[in-house]
Design a protein around this motif. Structure first.
Motif, PDB file in Angstrom:
ATOM      1  N   GLU A   1      -1.465  11.752  -0.256  1.00 22.66           N
ATOM      2  CA  GLU A   1      -2.485  12.778   0.230  1.00 22.66           C
ATOM      3  C   GLU A   1      -3.841  12.171   0.295  1.00 22.66           C
ATOM      4  N   LYS A   2      -4.266  11.742  -1.169  1.00 12.78           N
ATOM      5  CA  LYS A   2      -5.685  11.263  -1.376  1.00 12.78           C
ATOM      6  C   LYS A   2      -5.875   9.649  -1.047  1.00 12.78           C
ATOM      7  N   LYS A   3      -6.031   9.831   0.213  1.00 16.17           N
ATOM      8  CA  LYS A   3      -6.115   8.341   1.008  1.00 16.17           C
ATOM      9  C   LYS A   3      -7.461   7.345   0.285  1.00 16.17           C
ATOM     10  N   THR A   4      -8.328   8.159  -0.260  1.00 19.03           N
ATOM     11  CA  THR A   4      -9.789   7.506  -0.371  1.00 19.03           C
ATOM     12  C   THR A   4      -9.244   7.054  -1.918  1.00 19.03           C
ATOM     13  N   GLU A   5      -8.575   7.253  -2.539  1.00 22.00           N
ATOM     14  CA  GLU A   5      -8.095   6.574  -3.932  1.00 22.00           C
ATOM     15  C   GLU A   5      -7.284   5.342  -3.859  1.00 22.00           C
ATOM     16  N   PRO A   6      -7.460   4.504  -4.603  1.00 31.11           N
ATOM     17  CA  PRO A   6      -6.368   3.265  -4.695  1.00 31.11           C
ATOM     18  C   PRO A   6      -5.071   3.749  -5.238  1.00 31.11           C
ATOM     19  N   LEU A   7      -3.972   3.279  -4.719  1.00 34.90           N
ATOM     20  CA  LEU A   7      -2.641   3.630  -5.142  1.00 34.90           C
ATOM     21  C   LEU A   7      -2.320   2.749  -6.228  1.00 34.90           C
ATOM     22  N   SER A   8      -1.145   3.454  -6.975  1.00 40.11           N
ATOM     23  CA  SER A   8      -1.097   2.872  -8.231  1.00 40.11           C
ATOM     24  C   SER A   8       0.104   3.062  -8.644  1.00 40.11           C
ATOM     25  N   VAL A   9       0.893   2.392  -9.815  1.00 40.28           N
ATOM     26  CA  VAL A   9       2.464   2.749 -10.292  1.00 40.28           C
ATOM     27  C   VAL A   9       1.978   4.074 -11.294  1.00 40.28           C
ATOM     28  N   ASP A  10       2.514   4.890 -11.010  1.00 39.67           N
ATOM     29  CA  ASP A  10       2.414   6.234 -12.050  1.00 39.67           C
ATOM     30  C   ASP A  10       3.495   6.260 -12.821  1.00 39.67           C
ATOM     31  N   ASN A  11       3.520   6.687 -14.041  1.00 37.67           N
ATOM     32  CA  ASN A  11       4.528   6.754 -15.087  1.00 37.67           C
ATOM     33  C   ASN A  11       4.967   8.226 -15.148  1.00 37.67           C
ATOM     34  N   GLN A  12       5.759   8.999 -14.722  1.00 33.69           N
ATOM     35  CA  GLN A  12       6.130  10.485 -14.768  1.00 33.69           C
ATOM     36  C   GLN A  12       7.001  10.358 -16.312  1.00 33.69           C
ATOM     37  N   TYR A  13       7.841   9.283 -16.410  1.00 36.55           N
ATOM     38  CA  TYR A  13       8.962   9.294 -17.475  1.00 36.55           C
ATOM     39  C   TYR A  13       8.451   8.690 -18.798  1.00 36.55           C
ATOM     40  N   SER A  14       7.158   9.082 -19.039  1.00 38.45           N
ATOM     41  CA  SER A  14       6.427   8.290 -20.385  1.00 38.45           C
ATOM     42  C   SER A  14       7.140   8.680 -21.505  1.00 38.45           C
ATOM     43  N   ARG A  15       7.875   9.968 -21.680  1.00 39.09           N
ATOM     44  CA  ARG A  15       8.996   9.876 -22.792  1.00 39.09           C
ATOM     45  C   ARG A  15       9.764   8.776 -22.969  1.00 39.09           C
ATOM     46  N   SER A  16      10.129   7.958 -22.311  1.00 35.93           N
ATOM     47  CA  SER A  16      10.917   6.830 -22.390  1.00 35.93           C
ATOM     48  C   SER A  16      10.313   5.486 -21.949  1.00 35.93           C
ATOM     49  N   VAL A  17       9.417   5.433 -20.842  1.00 32.17           N
ATOM     50  CA  VAL A  17       8.940   4.352 -20.471  1.00 32.17           C
ATOM     51  C   VAL A  17       7.501   3.961 -20.868  1.00 32.17           C
ATOM     52  N   ARG A  18       7.276   2.624 -21.373  1.00 27.08           N
ATOM     53  CA  ARG A  18       5.918   2.168 -21.525  1.00 27.08           C
ATOM     54  C   ARG A  18       5.745   0.896 -20.618  1.00 27.08           C
ATOM     55  N   ARG A  19       4.442   0.654 -20.158  1.00 29.05           N
ATOM     56  CA  ARG A  19       4.219  -0.293 -19.087  1.00 29.05           C
ATOM     57  C   ARG A  19       4.920  -1.519 -19.292  1.00 29.05           C
ATOM     58  N   GLU A  20       4.931  -2.011 -20.715  1.00 28.15           N
ATOM     59  CA  GLU A  20       5.568  -3.419 -21.143  1.00 28.15           C
ATOM     60  C   GLU A  20       7.025  -3.296 -21.203  1.00 28.15           C
ATOM     61  N   GLY A  21       7.501  -2.241 -21.468  1.00 33.33           N
ATOM     62  CA  GLY A  21       9.116  -1.925 -21.566  1.00 33.33           C
ATOM     63  C   GLY A  21       9.440  -2.226 -22.993  1.00 33.33           C
ATOM     64  N   ASN A  22      10.794  -3.024 -23.164  1.00 32.21           N
ATOM     65  CA  ASN A  22      11.357  -3.203 -24.096  1.00 32.21           C
ATOM     66  C   ASN A  22      11.279  -4.521 -24.151  1.00 32.21           C
ATOM     67  N   LEU A  23      10.120  -5.158 -24.903  1.00 30.67           N
ATOM     68  CA  LEU A  23      10.147  -6.546 -25.010  1.00 30.67           C
ATOM     69  C   LEU A  23      11.324  -7.265 -25.737  1.00 30.67           C
TER      70      LEU A  23
ATOM     71  N   GLN B   1       0.711  -1.230  -0.004  1.00 28.62           N
ATOM     72  CA  GLN B   1      -0.112   0.048  -0.067  1.00 28.62           C
ATOM     73  C   GLN B   1       0.917   1.276  -0.014  1.00 28.62           C
ATOM     74  N   ILE B   2       1.711   1.385  -1.032  1.00 29.38           N
ATOM     75  CA  ILE B   2       2.511   2.529  -1.218  1.00 29.38           C
ATOM     76  C   ILE B   2       2.695   2.785  -2.758  1.00 29.38           C
ATOM     77  N   PRO B   3       2.616   4.190  -3.017  1.00 31.02           N
ATOM     78  CA  PRO B   3       2.650   4.551  -4.395  1.00 31.02           C
ATOM     79  C   PRO B   3       4.104   4.637  -4.928  1.00 31.02           C
ATOM     80  N   ILE B   4       4.279   3.948  -6.092  1.00 29.23           N
ATOM     81  CA  ILE B   4       5.542   4.166  -6.897  1.00 29.23           C
ATOM     82  C   ILE B   4       5.369   4.851  -8.189  1.00 29.23           C
ATOM     83  N   VAL B   5       6.043   5.996  -8.249  1.00 28.18           N
ATOM     84  CA  VAL B   5       6.213   6.718  -9.405  1.00 28.18           C
ATOM     85  C   VAL B   5       7.597   6.518 -10.166  1.00 28.18           C
ATOM     86  N   VAL B   6       7.377   5.927 -11.325  1.00 26.99           N
ATOM     87  CA  VAL B   6       8.264   5.965 -12.277  1.00 26.99           C
ATOM     88  C   VAL B   6       8.956   7.229 -12.846  1.00 26.99           C
TER      89      VAL B   6
END
Length: 365
Positions: free
Chosen positions: A237-259, A212-217
């Motif tokens: 700060e928004k405890k009512t919403e589910p935590l998630s992996v967020d992708n700040q580095y979208s100019r390089s990173v895709r969810r599936e990565g480099n297959l 139950q921690i957020p992770i931001v790429v």
């Protein structure tokens, strides 16, 4: 510099620091997992611009720093033999083993060479057929594809005077080891953008759910880090919403990565336990060569040269506590006095990604 300066805009950085202060209502402790991010934070004073409620702690994001002393001693043992050329990245040469380092071996006459790519070792092997060429491969998943390609090409081309001393490690198991520790203070993570460029970030999703921690790429420039922190704190700060992996580095990173890179890693390496210097063994945190590539495994090829018993080393270096975020470099009594880049007690003082090196260079004694 085009495409870089815009991520170092001081006025925009101040505004983002202000935006973080506006959404922060209570103390939060966030760990950046990457040593490159640590150096940016300390170099640009990012931590000093944040509200006092936000504490940044530094993780084990320096692969050179976590390389176990056993492997360094084995690299030194291999380099000490005539007709052997040991190659590695420059950071590894100053990392202390039990009694010496690779740079002192080079100074005493051993053929130790700095390379910029593992593939350079194949050219050296072909140019020196009478010598054994060993690459001391260190790094997270970021550098593993290049190492895998070197071993793959050696097999394809039947280059038998090349071998690999592998010390590659994986990030997600290290993050879980930190989170599962009773000493853990971490409430959110900034994940390493270059690792996720290769691997994607699906491996982090179970960690978010379990702990139950957020992770931001996150990227590595100041504005990347400010934005990563903003997104992380926003989730906390928004405890009512589910935590998630967020992708700040979208100019390089895709969810599936480099297959393609992932497939190459999987073809050459298998997941194994790995000992992390200052931390101990972490299950499933290492990459070792698969059985079909064992002829290129330096530890097997030169087993008769290597001491099978790990050394017992006592030192006042607190690198393990620093890399787990329990302490900071200034908490070490030896920092800047008995431990300096010229005379390091531990790897974090000499690696370009080490936290101690960052504090010494940018914050002084």
């Amino acid at each position: 510099m085009k495409f870089v300066d815009e991520y170092r805009d001081a006025e925009l950085a101040q505004k983002m620091a202000g935006a973080i202060a506006e959404i922060t209502t209570q103390p939060w402790t966030i760990m950046e997992i990457c040593g490159g991010q640590t150096h940016s934070i300390i170099k640009y004073g990012i931590d000093q611009l944040l509200p006092e409620e936000i504490t940044l702690i530094h993780g084990p994001g320096c692969p050179v720093c976590v390389t176990p002393i056993t492997l360094i001693d084995r690299a030194i043992a291999i380099a000490s033999h005539p007709q052997t050329i040991l190659c590695s990245f420059g950071d590894m040469l100053r990392v202390p083993g039990t009694e010496k380092d690779l740079l002192s071996m080079k100074a005493s006459g051993a053929d130790v060479r700095i390379v910029y790519s593992p593939l350079d070792c194949l050219k050296i092997a072909q140019a020196n057929p009478e010598s054994e060429i060993v690459f001391f491969g260190v790094g997270f998943e970021t550098t593993a594809p290049a190492t895998a390609m070197a071993v793959y090409q050696a097999k394809q081309q039947q280059i038998h005077n090349f071998s690999l001393l592998a010390s590659h490690v994986r990030v997600p198991p290290a993050m879980e080891a930190i989170l599962s520790s009773p000493q853990s203070q971490v409430q959110g993570f900034l994940a390493a953008g270059h690792v996720c460029t290769i691997m994607g970030y699906t491996e982090y999703e179970p960690l978010v759910k379990k702990y139950q921690i957020p992770i931001v790429v996150t990227g590595f420039e100041p504005l990347d880090i400010f934005q990563g922190l903003y997104r992380c704190i926003q989730q906390l700060e928004k405890k009512t919403e589910p935590l998630s992996v967020d992708n700040q580095y979208s100019r390089s990173v895709r969810r599936e990565g480099n297959l393609g890179a992932q497939n190459l890693i999987d073809q050459v390496f298998e997941i194994i336990p790995r000992t992390w210097r200052g931390i101990g063994e972490i299950p499933e945190s290492g990459l070792g060569l698969r059985a079909e590539y064992s002829p290129w495994d330096a530890q097997k090829r030169f087993a008769d040269w290597l001491d099978p018993h790990p050394p017992v080393l006592t030192t006042e270096c607190i690198s393990g506590e620093i890399m787990q975020g329990v302490k900071k470099p200034h908490d070490c009594p030896a920092f800047g006095t008995r431990c300096t880049p010229e005379h390091p007690l531990g790897a974090p003082m000499v690696s370009s990604e080490g936290a101690c090196a960052a504090y010494y260079r940018y914050r002084g004694k």
